[in-house]
Write an enzyme that holds these catalytic residues in place. Structure first.
Site, PDB file in Angstrom:
ATOM      1  N   LYS A  51       8.339  -3.733   1.728  1.00 21.90           N
ATOM      2  CA  LYS A  51       8.362  -4.863   2.655  1.00 21.90           C
ATOM      3  C   LYS A  51       9.605  -4.901   3.546  1.00 21.90           C
ATOM      4  O   LYS A  51       9.569  -5.460   4.645  1.00 21.90           O
ATOM      5  CB  LYS A  51       8.269  -6.169   1.876  1.00 21.90           C
ATOM      6  CG  LYS A  51       6.919  -6.415   1.214  1.00 21.90           C
ATOM      7  CD  LYS A  51       5.866  -6.815   2.231  1.00 21.90           C
ATOM      8  CE  LYS A  51       4.599  -7.296   1.540  1.00 21.90           C
ATOM      9  NZ  LYS A  51       3.572  -7.751   2.497  1.00 21.90           N
ATOM     10  N   SER A 303       3.718   1.440  -3.924  1.00 23.86           N
ATOM     11  CA  SER A 303       4.315   0.579  -2.902  1.00 23.86           C
ATOM     12  C   SER A 303       5.453  -0.300  -3.376  1.00 23.86           C
ATOM     13  O   SER A 303       6.238  -0.782  -2.563  1.00 23.86           O
ATOM     14  CB  SER A 303       3.226  -0.294  -2.273  1.00 23.86           C
ATOM     15  OG  SER A 303       2.588  -1.078  -3.269  1.00 23.86           O
TER      16      SER A 303
END
Length: 403
Positions: A51, A303
């Site tokens: 992110k 991720s």
């Protein structure tokens, strides 16, 4: 429209804040699948997840006036930390609204990155409502977690790194929540190497993208239920969906059991901590949710690694259950001396290691002359469990499997 040029520009903006994360060949998973599996370890990224890339790029594109006014967003996890760090490094004031029951570790991490944290609402949706109120009241810019092309461009820098480190990659496997990550990666991959396949993965309990693609329009789920909380969204983004339609070759789903088993594999065999959402690409590969050839070069994007420790304990136990390494049973014995010893003789014969045992004479579910026993066991795999349970039942014990 998001283009390769936008992603190349984003790479320059995020270069100093984000890391070029490792892409490592895994002998273990290659042997398990007969493919050439290489893990993109975005869980090693600064803040522990991808992110930071999108947040850095979005904040870098703010006007001077917008930077002076500050930013606001809502998040219970990775996006909160990414925005906090990116804003602080750019000298921008940030305010993050998190649900009242957000894990304290994530609240502290977000504060430590320099953001002001506001606790509001029982879930993400209520936190987002409060964040939009702050946006209107204070004139801040709202930084969306995924449905923004600057955010997508930042996440797309992962695709550039994959192609640089593995130019001949044949398949890239990416988790899908709102779609910002896969939109950016797929755009970068397809515009540079169209023959590379991009596979999206969702949890079965949060499969909005898969359902939307089938219907040809965005659909909203009534609810979501998965241990992969990072991708537990009811609907893919308005801006991300066209990129998923254009660039993603296939979207598949995995079960929570498959996610849990994969997390255990990563911990035990790769010594790597990954959150549920980060594990779904490898889960889809290991459990063959999509078809691939022998020796095919596959890159699952792990991720993020920000998993709550309480959840980690539950997930690991679930993974051990699914792989036949942990067994919890209940049975009933006659309440007489030697009854428990007779039962344990079978355990000894099978070398089943006892974690815990609970002996209850007061249960209303058994006769007064009986006693109920619950036992937690360490086992060696499915075959070991089957043989053990078979011998117990052959000896006359009625066994309930609790886990």
């Amino acid at each position: 429209m998001l283009t390769l040029a936008d992603i190349l520009e984003a790479r320059e903006r995020v270069r100093e804040t984000s890391r070029h994360t490792p892409l490592e060949h895994s002998h273990t998973y290659s042997s398990m699948t007969d493919a050439d599996v290489r893990l993109k370890l975005e869980n090693f990224q600064r803040t522990g997840a991808f992110k930071i890339r999108g947040a850095t790029n979005r904040i870098a594109t703010l006007s001077r006036a917008e930077k002076d006014a500050g930013v606001v967003t809502a998040s219970a996890g990775n996006h909160a930390q990414g925005v906090a760090l990116a804003a602080t490094r750019s000298g921008v004031d940030s305010k993050i609204v998190m649900p009242e029951h957000a894990p304290i570790s994530k609240v502290k991490a977000t504060k430590n990155y320099g953001a002001e944290v506001v606790l509001s609402g029982c879930d993400y949706n209520e936190a987002a409502d409060r964040a939009h109120e702050i946006e209107r009241e204070e004139g801040r810019t709202y930084v969306h977690a995924f449905d923004d092309e600057d955010i997508m461009a930042g996440q797309g820098t992962i695709g550039l790194e994959i192609l640089e480190d593995c130019p001949d990659v044949e398949t890239v496997v990416v988790p899908i929540g709102g779609g910002g990550l896969i939109s950016g990666i797929a755009t970068a991959i397809k515009e540079r190497r169209p023959e590379t396949r991009v596979v999206g993965v969702q949890a079965e309990g949060a499969s909005s993208a898969a359902s939307s693609l089938e219907k040809g329009e965005r659909i909203s789920l009534d609810g979501v239920d998965t241990i992969a909380d990072g991708i537990a969204t009811r609907r893919v983004g308005e801006h991300t969906f066209p990129y998923i339609q254009e660039y993603v070759d296939e979207v598949v789903t995995v079960s929570d059991s498959e996610i849990a088993v994969t997390l255990v594999y990563l911990l035990e065999r790769s010594k790597t901590l990954v959150e549920g959402a980060g594990a779904v690409p490898l889960a889809a590969t290991l459990f063959e949710s999509f078809e691939y050839e022998a020796d095919e070069t596959i890159v699952p994007v792990l991720s993020g690694g920000n998993i709550d420790l309480n959840q980690l304990t539950n997930v690991v136990v679930r993974g051990l259950v699914e792989t036949g390494r942990y067994l919890k049973i209940r049975t009933v014995l006659k309440d007489r001396p030697g009854a428990l010893e007779d039962l344990l003789d079978i355990f000894t014969a099978h070398r089943a290691n006892i974690y815990a045992i609970h002996h209850d004479r007061t249960s209303r579910e058994v006769e007064m002359s009986d006693t109920e026993v619950e036992i937690e066991l360490e086992m060696r795999g499915p075959d070991h469990v089957d043989a053990f349970l078979s011998d117990l039942r052959e000896a006359g014990y009625a066994v309930d499997i609790l886990a």
